[in-house]
Design a protein around this motif. Sequence first.
Motif, PDB file in Angstrom:
ATOM      1  N   VAL A 102      50.321  49.186  45.531  1.00 15.19           N
ATOM      2  CA  VAL A 102      49.040  49.434  44.852  1.00 15.19           C
ATOM      3  C   VAL A 102      48.826  48.335  43.819  1.00 15.19           C
ATOM      4  O   VAL A 102      49.591  48.200  42.859  1.00 15.19           O
ATOM      5  CB  VAL A 102      49.005  50.818  44.170  1.00 15.19           C
ATOM      6  CG1 VAL A 102      47.618  51.072  43.572  1.00 15.19           C
ATOM      7  CG2 VAL A 102      49.362  51.914  45.170  1.00 15.19           C
ATOM      8  N   ALA A 103      47.807  47.528  44.025  1.00 15.30           N
ATOM      9  CA  ALA A 103      47.522  46.381  43.164  1.00 15.30           C
ATOM     10  C   ALA A 103      46.564  46.765  42.044  1.00 15.30           C
ATOM     11  O   ALA A 103      45.919  47.824  42.083  1.00 15.30           O
ATOM     12  CB  ALA A 103      46.943  45.234  43.987  1.00 15.30           C
ATOM     13  N   ILE A 104      46.463  45.892  41.063  1.00 16.50           N
ATOM     14  CA  ILE A 104      45.531  46.050  39.945  1.00 16.50           C
ATOM     15  C   ILE A 104      44.741  44.757  39.794  1.00 16.50           C
ATOM     16  O   ILE A 104      45.319  43.673  39.715  1.00 16.50           O
ATOM     17  CB  ILE A 104      46.285  46.331  38.625  1.00 16.50           C
ATOM     18  CG1 ILE A 104      47.050  47.649  38.696  1.00 16.50           C
ATOM     19  CG2 ILE A 104      45.313  46.341  37.437  1.00 16.50           C
ATOM     20  CD1 ILE A 104      48.009  47.851  37.528  1.00 16.50           C
ATOM     21  N   VAL A 105      43.416  44.882  39.773  1.00 12.97           N
ATOM     22  CA  VAL A 105      42.556  43.733  39.471  1.00 12.97           C
ATOM     23  C   VAL A 105      41.506  44.220  38.478  1.00 12.97           C
ATOM     24  O   VAL A 105      40.673  45.063  38.813  1.00 12.97           O
ATOM     25  CB  VAL A 105      41.863  43.156  40.717  1.00 12.97           C
ATOM     26  CG1 VAL A 105      41.144  41.855  40.359  1.00 12.97           C
ATOM     27  CG2 VAL A 105      42.848  42.915  41.847  1.00 12.97           C
ATOM     28  N   VAL A 106      41.560  43.715  37.256  1.00 15.91           N
ATOM     29  CA  VAL A 106      40.631  44.149  36.214  1.00 15.91           C
ATOM     30  C   VAL A 106      39.893  42.946  35.630  1.00 15.91           C
ATOM     31  O   VAL A 106      40.379  41.820  35.672  1.00 15.91           O
ATOM     32  CB  VAL A 106      41.360  44.925  35.091  1.00 15.91           C
ATOM     33  CG1 VAL A 106      41.826  46.281  35.595  1.00 15.91           C
ATOM     34  CG2 VAL A 106      42.539  44.132  34.557  1.00 15.91           C
ATOM     35  N   GLY A 107      38.729  43.215  35.090  1.00 13.08           N
ATOM     36  CA  GLY A 107      37.907  42.154  34.515  1.00 13.08           C
ATOM     37  C   GLY A 107      37.620  42.391  33.047  1.00 13.08           C
ATOM     38  O   GLY A 107      37.508  43.536  32.597  1.00 13.08           O
ATOM     39  N   THR A 108      37.529  41.319  32.309  1.00  8.94           N
ATOM     40  CA  THR A 108      37.176  41.389  30.899  1.00  8.94           C
ATOM     41  C   THR A 108      36.604  40.053  30.476  1.00  8.94           C
ATOM     42  O   THR A 108      36.840  39.023  31.114  1.00  8.94           O
ATOM     43  CB  THR A 108      38.406  41.752  30.039  1.00  8.94           C
ATOM     44  OG1 THR A 108      37.991  42.003  28.687  1.00  8.94           O
ATOM     45  CG2 THR A 108      39.441  40.646  30.045  1.00  8.94           C
ATOM     46  N   SER A 109      35.865  40.073  29.398  1.00 12.31           N
ATOM     47  CA  SER A 109      35.322  38.831  28.853  1.00 12.31           C
ATOM     48  C   SER A 109      36.117  38.389  27.635  1.00 12.31           C
ATOM     49  O   SER A 109      36.525  37.236  27.529  1.00 12.31           O
ATOM     50  CB  SER A 109      33.845  39.028  28.484  1.00 12.31           C
ATOM     51  OG  SER A 109      33.303  37.849  27.951  1.00 12.31           O
ATOM     52  N   THR A 110      36.350  39.318  26.710  1.00 12.79           N
ATOM     53  CA  THR A 110      37.034  38.976  25.460  1.00 12.79           C
ATOM     54  C   THR A 110      38.385  39.660  25.300  1.00 12.79           C
ATOM     55  O   THR A 110      39.116  39.368  24.352  1.00 12.79           O
ATOM     56  CB  THR A 110      36.159  39.341  24.247  1.00 12.79           C
ATOM     57  OG1 THR A 110      35.848  40.741  24.291  1.00 12.79           O
ATOM     58  CG2 THR A 110      34.872  38.532  24.259  1.00 12.79           C
ATOM     59  N   ASP A 189      47.900  48.086  49.856  1.00 14.74           N
ATOM     60  CA  ASP A 189      47.329  49.193  50.616  1.00 14.74           C
ATOM     61  C   ASP A 189      46.292  49.967  49.807  1.00 14.74           C
ATOM     62  O   ASP A 189      45.544  50.770  50.358  1.00 14.74           O
ATOM     63  CB  ASP A 189      48.438  50.142  51.067  1.00 14.74           C
ATOM     64  CG  ASP A 189      49.379  49.482  52.057  1.00 14.74           C
ATOM     65  OD1 ASP A 189      48.889  48.774  52.960  1.00 14.74           O
ATOM     66  OD2 ASP A 189      50.601  49.644  51.912  1.00 14.74           O
ATOM     67  N   ALA A 190      46.284  49.753  48.505  1.00  7.75           N
ATOM     68  CA  ALA A 190      45.274  50.320  47.613  1.00  7.75           C
ATOM     69  C   ALA A 190      45.164  49.383  46.415  1.00  7.75           C
ATOM     70  O   ALA A 190      46.123  48.679  46.081  1.00  7.75           O
ATOM     71  CB  ALA A 190      45.639  51.727  47.165  1.00  7.75           C
ATOM     72  N   VAL A 191      43.987  49.365  45.806  1.00  9.77           N
ATOM     73  CA  VAL A 191      43.766  48.492  44.652  1.00  9.77           C
ATOM     74  C   VAL A 191      42.995  49.263  43.587  1.00  9.77           C
ATOM     75  O   VAL A 191      41.930  49.821  43.874  1.00  9.77           O
ATOM     76  CB  VAL A 191      42.977  47.215  45.019  1.00  9.77           C
ATOM     77  CG1 VAL A 191      42.895  46.280  43.817  1.00  9.77           C
ATOM     78  CG2 VAL A 191      43.612  46.493  46.203  1.00  9.77           C
ATOM     79  N   LEU A 192      43.541  49.282  42.384  1.00 15.93           N
ATOM     80  CA  LEU A 192      42.820  49.817  41.232  1.00 15.93           C
ATOM     81  C   LEU A 192      42.037  48.662  40.622  1.00 15.93           C
ATOM     82  O   LEU A 192      42.621  47.683  40.150  1.00 15.93           O
ATOM     83  CB  LEU A 192      43.792  50.390  40.210  1.00 15.93           C
ATOM     84  CG  LEU A 192      43.167  50.936  38.915  1.00 15.93           C
ATOM     85  CD1 LEU A 192      42.297  52.153  39.200  1.00 15.93           C
ATOM     86  CD2 LEU A 192      44.246  51.264  37.887  1.00 15.93           C
ATOM     87  N   VAL A 193      40.712  48.756  40.672  1.00 16.91           N
ATOM     88  CA  VAL A 193      39.865  47.719  40.089  1.00 16.91           C
ATOM     89  C   VAL A 193      39.119  48.299  38.902  1.00 16.91           C
ATOM     90  O   VAL A 193      38.960  49.513  38.780  1.00 16.91           O
ATOM     91  CB  VAL A 193      38.860  47.153  41.124  1.00 16.91           C
ATOM     92  CG1 VAL A 193      39.583  46.544  42.308  1.00 16.91           C
ATOM     93  CG2 VAL A 193      37.880  48.238  41.595  1.00 16.91           C
ATOM     94  N   GLY A 194      38.656  47.438  38.025  1.00 15.44           N
ATOM     95  CA  GLY A 194      37.905  47.933  36.877  1.00 15.44           C
ATOM     96  C   GLY A 194      37.647  46.852  35.865  1.00 15.44           C
ATOM     97  O   GLY A 194      37.822  45.654  36.134  1.00 15.44           O
ATOM     98  N   GLY A 195      37.207  47.270  34.694  1.00 15.24           N
ATOM     99  CA  GLY A 195      36.921  46.316  33.634  1.00 15.24           C
ATOM    100  C   GLY A 195      36.722  47.017  32.306  1.00 15.24           C
ATOM    101  O   GLY A 195      36.301  48.187  32.273  1.00 15.24           O
ATOM    102  N   VAL A 196      37.071  46.323  31.237  1.00 16.22           N
ATOM    103  CA  VAL A 196      36.917  46.866  29.884  1.00 16.22           C
ATOM    104  C   VAL A 196      36.552  45.719  28.950  1.00 16.22           C
ATOM    105  O   VAL A 196      37.169  44.651  28.993  1.00 16.22           O
ATOM    106  CB  VAL A 196      38.213  47.531  29.367  1.00 16.22           C
ATOM    107  CG1 VAL A 196      37.974  48.165  27.997  1.00 16.22           C
ATOM    108  CG2 VAL A 196      38.750  48.567  30.355  1.00 16.22           C
TER     109      VAL A 196
END
Length: 400
Positions: A102-110, A189-196
């Motif tokens: 299970v992977a993690i891909v998250v986004g952020t600016s600061t 096989d699964a990816v937790l994506v998101g952003g804060v």
Amino acid sequence: MEPVAVRAWTATTAMGTGAAAQLAGLRSGRTGLRPNDFGPLVDGAPLPCWIGRVEGLEDAPLPAHLAHWECRNNRLAWMALQADGLAGEIEAATRRHGAARVAIVVGTSTSAIGATEEAYTRLEPGPDGTPSFPPDLARRAVHTVHALGAFVQEATGLQGPCMTVATACSSSAKVFAQGARLLHAGLADAVLVGGVDTLCGSVLYGFNSLQLVARERCRPFDAERNGLSLGEAGGFALLERARPGDDSLKLRGYGESSDAHHMSHPHPEGAGARLAMRDALARAGIDAADLDYLNLHGTATPANDRVEAAAVAAMFPGTVHASSTKAWTGHTLGAAGIVESVVALLALREGFLPGTLGCDTPDPACGPQVRTEAANTRIDFAMNNSFGFGGNNCSLVFGR
């Protein structure tokens, strides 16, 4: 492309915690924006503007076992991870696939730059007399862009690939594209994506220095719009390969581009925006006329809205219902992609298409696609746009 199942999804904004709070705010027309009461102060007063501030962060420290990650951004990430049953879905995915798959891909600016700002305002003499961060903020891992990804990895116990995307305001839209590629390549096989992203001095005064911050509430696509309202938000979605007969909502397509026209101004003809939208439709295998709802980037700056509206009018028929939801949440920067993906998913699930709050006098230069009033109707395809500084653009198509 092969559709990707969206197993769970959540967002926390100035409208409240969880998807239900977002839907309630959109339905009621109640903005989450308020007069700025967030520091730092200049000449004894906060910057005169409106913001989308999440309630309760000041009173919600991280659990003791995660206290070494303490900062406003990670507090919001933790709050979002607890909403809408997401934690249970993550545990279920871990049981199905194993934590290493299970992977993690998250986004952020600061990221956690707010903690770094505080550290510099509280410098203390170090052992050799040179200025140093105070002991409670001398935590190197917090003062990096990847602080968000590393925190989420420890907080969830997931052990797969872990990445933080930082492409300004397109960051947490691009995580869906990256997550889909990891799944299609067999690397997860699964990816937790998101952003804060959370409010901080660099955000407020940085955007103000570019003369992009409105003194009153933002008014996307209004003839008298004069700038954006900044906000903070966090959200996540759990992606998996779709199974035969799977009735989950799906990520059907994505499009990414980097036109590199200018550091902060959009391409005057929206070249990169059009490319991202066109590629998202192509990957989804649909025509422009098949799209039902389009959540616009719609920041309420004069140039951004004009360029985006022109690009949309050139590509889509007038039957497409397009709107901006930033007058509810503020522009949440690196979290905008996940927040507006949740809005698109809500539109699919609930058959509710938001209007554009604050657009009292629609700009006649905008096409018929931009709607000020909400609609209730079953839809099959929804898209959202997230366009960042440097011409970094991403469009996503979700569907049944």
